[in-house]
Write an enzyme that holds these catalytic residues in place. Structure first.
Site, mmCIF file in Angstrom:
data_model
loop_
_atom_site.group_PDB
_atom_site.id
_atom_site.type_symbol
_atom_site.label_atom_id
_atom_site.label_comp_id
_atom_site.label_asym_id
_atom_site.label_seq_id
_atom_site.Cartn_x
_atom_site.Cartn_y
_atom_site.Cartn_z
ATOM 1 N N TYR A 66 -22.362 -24.430 12.096
ATOM 2 C CA TYR A 66 -21.120 -23.647 12.109
ATOM 3 C C TYR A 66 -20.099 -24.221 11.125
ATOM 4 C CZ TYR A 66 -16.701 -21.810 14.060
ATOM 5 O OH TYR A 66 -15.474 -21.230 14.238
ATOM 6 N N SER A 120 -12.124 -23.609 10.453
ATOM 7 C CA SER A 120 -12.125 -24.436 11.659
ATOM 8 C C SER A 120 -12.074 -25.907 11.295
ATOM 9 C CB SER A 120 -13.419 -24.148 12.432
ATOM 10 O OG SER A 120 -13.662 -25.136 13.402
ATOM 11 N N LYS A 142 -18.583 -22.453 7.759
ATOM 12 C CA LYS A 142 -17.145 -22.281 7.548
ATOM 13 C C LYS A 142 -16.710 -22.969 6.241
ATOM 14 C CE LYS A 142 -15.664 -19.772 11.043
ATOM 15 N NZ LYS A 142 -15.140 -18.410 10.749
#
Lengths: 332, 332
Positions: free
Chosen positions: A155, A131, A159
């Site tokens: 997050y 992402s 990632k």
């Protein structure tokens, strides 16, 4: 070729499974078996032309991943993740799925390779969806392919760690990994949700079907978008591309369209007219504006473009994809 | 103030412990308790002026870290690591210590914070030693503070993941982390070893005591160095500095000295004369040359310099430090 999709119940996983089931191909290569994996059982098409298995597994459990890799899929699409907002709210769950789950999968691949004492015979292509959340400000106006990983969410951290593991496991010869940093997907199909990014889709999706939508930010806000169809195309291309061209830097910023909200709105006007525009209510929300202000606005994505990845070039195209794929019609 | 050093048996850990035990300070702040941790029991000074405890723990075991954090040290120096060559040769051991060990420590800090239901009362400074191994080529001539993390070894991958975890745990308020990417330490005291980088130290260290040394690369090779004394100074400074000035980017490239082998040799000539130079045997080794060619050569380190970190400015200074600290004399 045996394809496995982990995260097959999610929006992209479903679309990817559907395209593979229908075309029996992954980017031109014949698919003879498809395995769908998620925390819940994914629906499988009726009367499929080849075996499709659907498995419910929680990848955060250490004993799950070996049950997947012993099936020896040739291509593994690893899309499963706890999304940004939830990973921020539930620290342990985010790390359990996004970091431990990914690592368990990669470890199971490494061990499967050695399980029968035949080290050379298993080295699957692994396509990992990362992402643009691996980046954090301050940013340059346009983010190049060499901008550094500076996540400012859990997050994004998870990632970024997944990318690093993918690159190391690939460099060591345990798998053949390709990481894709996806743009924000627009127009997301389905109902409005409370994600901070939700309005980018809803200001187009709702007016297209005569429903009102709320715009919480100034229309000078710029962001980075690709359609769900483009995202599925990225995945299919990454599944079979010549990965030797990637060298050690296995993660790619995917191409997308950098557009302001004003440009989105003008595209909607072009496609659906002033009546559609009139359904957009401006309700400034400083909390959402502050979150969005921390997001990247534009990328070069030169490496991915050179490697054949293609996104939309206008918001009219993005809207047309939504109309064709979700509203069962062909746009003008 | 209670200071804990994890990795206290290593070269830097020993030196750091020795300075704190002698001065009873960490960068001007009074130290009243010192805990030394390593896989083996660290030696403690006789008749210390304050309590010094030495503990043998394997940080890769999940039950170890809480036994450390329940002691609630105010500053934790986390120096423990499997070094580069070993982490490349033993994949599982490298991940167990460098990734899992670091994560266990950070998790134990997070849980200690909540253990007594008093969330706000424990947030230690954590100084994590990272490495320029988080970078991989191709490089610019000089690596800026925003160059991206692109490790090409498992060790570099594990250190980059440690940095990301440090930054996320800090951003979430669980600890107050500072990561330091150390230059190659030169002159490493002790016996010659087989590390690819070993010659950078041995071509100075051995001739200074009348012993021969081997130079396996061209003398145009350029690399990035700091003395052990500078590295200890970095650690002490990071232990007590105002970390609010770091923002979200918690890991710093430490300053150092970029020098060619020819410059090292000329510095040795200045300090120890032509007889010392004559002890350096040139024996080109293409394997070592290839490894070294993949390493960074120069950094700006502007952020760290602005924050008060200081390294040596000449190889004469680096040699003088070695003579003073290791050979028990003062250089001319």
């Amino acid at each position: 070729m045996h394809v496995m999709i982990i995260g097959a119940v999610g929006m992209l996983g479903k679309k990817l499974a559907s395209v593979i089931a229908k075309t029996r191909q992954c980017n031109g290569q014949s698919v003879t078996r498809l395995t769908l994996v998620d925390i819940a059982v994914a629906e499988t098409p009726e009367n499929p032309a080849f075996p499709i298995e659907s498995l419910a597994f929680d990848l955060s459990h250490t004993d799950t991943a070996p049950l997947l890799t012993k099936r020896r899929p040739d291509i593994i699409f690893h899309l499963a993740a706890i999304v940004s907002g939830e990973a921020e709210n539930d620290f342990e769950k985010g790390y359990a799925i996004n970091l431990d789950g990914t690592r368990h999968l990669f470890e199971a691949i490494r061990r499967e390779r050695d399980r029968n004492g035949n080290a050379a015979d298993y080295r699957p292509r692994v396509v990992f969806t990362s992402s643009i959340a691996v980046f954090g400000g301050p940013y340059p106006d346009t983010i190049s392919d060499t901008f550094f990983r500076t996540p400012q969410t859990s997050y994004g951290t998870q990632k970024a760690i997944g990318e690093l593991l993918l690159e190391d496991y690939t460099r060591r010869g345990f798998m053949d990994g390709v990481g894709l940093r996806l743009p924000t997907i627009c127009i997301r199909p389905g109902l409005p949700n409370k994600a901070a990014s939700g309005f980018f889709s809803s200001i187009l999706r709702e007016p297209l079907v005569g429903q009102p939508a709320t715009l919480p930010v100034e229309d000078t806000v710029r962001h980075w978008h690709a359609s769900p169809r483009a995202a599925v195309r990225f995945l299919l291309h990454a599944g079979t591309m010549d990965s030797s061209r990637l060298g050690h830097r296995r993660t790619l910023n995917m191409p997308g369209l950098s557009a302001t909200v004003a440009e989105q709105v003008e595209a909607l006007r072009t496609v659906a007219g002033n009546d559609a525009i009139a359904l957009i209510r401006r309700e400034p929300n400083p909390d959402i504006a502050a979150i969005i202000a921390a997001w990247p606005q534009d990328f070069t994505a030169d490496r991915a473009t050179d490697l054949g990845f293609r996104a939309e070039r206008s918001f009219e195209d993005i809207i047309a994809v939504h109309i064709e794929d979700e509203l069962g019609a062909t746009s003008a």
